[in-house]
Design a protein around this motif. Structure first.
Motif, PDB file in Angstrom:
ATOM      1  N   LEU A 122       0.843  -1.120  -0.129  1.00 19.43           N
ATOM      2  CA  LEU A 122       0.008   0.020   0.082  1.00 19.43           C
ATOM      3  C   LEU A 122       0.809   1.182  -0.043  1.00 19.43           C
ATOM      4  CD1 LEU A 122      -2.428  -1.673   2.808  1.00 19.43           C
ATOM      5  CD2 LEU A 122      -2.757  -1.320   0.182  1.00 19.43           C
ATOM      6  N   TYR A 123       0.380   2.342   0.278  1.00 19.22           N
ATOM      7  CA  TYR A 123       0.999   3.519   0.059  1.00 19.22           C
ATOM      8  C   TYR A 123       2.160   3.466   1.073  1.00 19.22           C
ATOM      9  CZ  TYR A 123       1.775   8.664  -0.441  1.00 19.22           C
ATOM     10  OH  TYR A 123       2.391   9.587  -0.746  1.00 19.22           O
ATOM     11  N   ASN A 157       6.003   5.228   2.551  1.00 25.24           N
ATOM     12  CA  ASN A 157       7.396   5.868   2.405  1.00 25.24           C
ATOM     13  C   ASN A 157       8.294   4.810   2.358  1.00 25.24           C
ATOM     14  OD1 ASN A 157       6.208   8.441   2.747  1.00 25.24           O
ATOM     15  ND2 ASN A 157       6.641   8.727   4.956  1.00 25.24           N
ATOM     16  N   LEU A 166       7.815   1.960   4.962  1.00 23.66           N
ATOM     17  CA  LEU A 166       7.008   2.502   5.959  1.00 23.66           C
ATOM     18  C   LEU A 166       5.542   2.801   5.727  1.00 23.66           C
ATOM     19  CD1 LEU A 166       9.793   5.266   7.189  1.00 23.66           C
ATOM     20  CD2 LEU A 166       9.330   2.771   7.860  1.00 23.66           C
ATOM     21  N   TYR A 167       4.733   1.693   5.807  1.00 22.92           N
ATOM     22  CA  TYR A 167       3.355   1.794   5.393  1.00 22.92           C
ATOM     23  C   TYR A 167       2.676   2.856   6.047  1.00 22.92           C
ATOM     24  CZ  TYR A 167       4.797  -2.657   3.486  1.00 22.92           C
ATOM     25  OH  TYR A 167       5.527  -3.697   2.798  1.00 22.92           O
ATOM     26  N   PHE A 168       1.804   3.262   5.683  1.00 21.96           N
ATOM     27  CA  PHE A 168       0.683   4.146   6.119  1.00 21.96           C
ATOM     28  C   PHE A 168      -0.524   3.380   6.453  1.00 21.96           C
ATOM     29  CE2 PHE A 168       2.593   7.852   4.119  1.00 21.96           C
ATOM     30  CZ  PHE A 168       2.803   8.945   5.166  1.00 21.96           C
ATOM     31  N   MET A 169      -0.765   3.261   7.783  1.00 20.27           N
ATOM     32  CA  MET A 169      -2.090   2.662   8.374  1.00 20.27           C
ATOM     33  C   MET A 169      -2.651   3.372   9.335  1.00 20.27           C
ATOM     34  SD  MET A 169      -0.541  -1.313   8.824  1.00 20.27           S
ATOM     35  CE  MET A 169       1.136  -0.903   8.520  1.00 20.27           C
TER      36      MET A 169
END
Lengths: 271, 85
Positions: free
Chosen positions: B45-46, B48, B75-78
């Motif tokens: 997913l999106y 960094n 570094l996933y955004f969740m």
């Protein structure tokens, strides 16, 4: 001697028998206060364990009502609670588990006008929210008030957790400086969430809170843990304070709380 | 989550030994960061990206080439939707 009743000594005996906790640690929990933002997927397990552990005063801020789709993971609420305010449902469950715990119920949405005085009333804040605007608001408020914050996030089969001591250790913005652009990250409603993943991450958040309050062990300061349920693996990311962090860096550009738009038009701070 | 090849197959172009999310993997594919991200498929997913501990500017995903031995972290955004509009 510790100020614990006979009932408390019996109830918490499996804590007290741990040398690292003992009567002293249990006394600390009794005197402590924790604010949990959100009584949903993360807040449910976190609140259950903090209540059972005997944290003296627990605040819940949540403005939503229980929906049937919540029950697959939000284990504080039962079928009969559908339609009831989550904060009320959560409080009722907590009182059944441990009537010795004082519960503060805030049936409102956290915003830049109410967050600072609220955060000030508690020792530790737990982030169990379902949106990025509030997530950044909580981080910034905890940095400004130098509060301990336990971050948590979940999506599909993955989760993350990070402990922060505002102004001392790496904050959420040190890792994720700005919210993701609109349309890039789905919500759990859009992409799904394995219910038990919320249980894992929320329980880890409660574990971190108990460690921070009792001084036991090494909290996840300056570290972020990513959990992958498909692989059943954890990956630890070293997080350093970012000198260019807009809220806790050397020259912060965010000196007053900013609230990103909840209606998808995410704007940069100051714009 | 990761779908990288673990070893070089005969006849294929030599790849890179990388450490991705703390795991040693043998990656065969274009060496730019965007291609590595794309190779993860829909499971990524999106996120960094950090290379050897430094966060990469998203504008450099196509330009920065991975090198042998690089450590790559996503570094996933969740934690909530960024809205689907």
């Amino acid at each position: 001697m510790f100020n614990l009743t006979e009932e408390e000594i019996e109830r918490y005996s499996r804590h007290i028998i741990l040398p690292e906790v003992g009567g002293r640690g249990q006394q600390k929990l009794k005197e402590a206060s924790v604010l949990v933002v959100g009584a949903g997927g993360l807040g449910s397990p976190a609140l259950l364990y903090l209540t059972a552990a005997g944290v003296g005063r627990i605040g819940i801020i949540e403005d939503d009502v229980v929906d049937l789709t919540n029950l697959q993971r939000q284990v504080l609420h039962a079928t009969a609670d559908v339609g009831k305010p989550k904060a009320q449902s959560a409080s009722e469950t907590m009182k059944q588990i441990n009537p010795l715990v004082e519960v503060d119920v805030y049936r409102e949405r956290l915003n830049k006008d109410n967050i600072l005085p609220l955060v000030e009333k508690y020792d530790v804040v737990v982030d169990g929210v379902d949106n990025f605007p509030t997530r950044y608001l909580i981080n910034d408020a905890c940095v400004m008030k130098k509060k301990a914050l336990v971050e948590g996030g979940i999506l599909r089969f993955m989760g993350l957790i990070m402990s922060i001591r505002g102004g001392e250790t790496a904050c959420y913005r040190c890792v994720y400086e700005e919210p993701p652009p609109p349309g890039t990250v789905p919500s759990c409603a859009e992409a799904g969430i394995l219910g038990a993943v919320a249980g894992v991450v929320g329980t880890l958040q409660a574990t971190e809170v108990l460690k921070i309050l009792t001084g036991v062990g090494k909290p996840l300061f300056n570290r972020m843990l990513q959990f992958d349920a498909e692989e059943l693996s954890f990956h630890e990311v070293q997080a350093k304070r970012n000198p260019k962090c807009p809220v806790c860096g050397e020259n912060p550009t965010i000196t007053e709380l900013v609230e990103y738009d909840h209606t998808c038009e995410i704007q940069a701070p100051g714009s | 989550m990761l779908s990288l090849k673990n070893e070089a197959a005969a006849g294929e172009a030599p790849g890179l030994n990388l450490e991705v999310q703390g795991r040693k993997v043998y990656y065969q594919g274009p060496a730019d960061v965007r291609s590595l991200l794309d190779s993860q498929g829909e499971s990524v997913l999106y996120a960094n990206v950090r290379i050897n501990g430094s966060v990469l500017d998203r504008r450099d995903f196509e330009n920065v080439l991975l090198k042998e031995g690089d450590s790559v972290e996503f570094l996933y955004f969740m934690g909530g939707g960024s809205c689907s509009t």
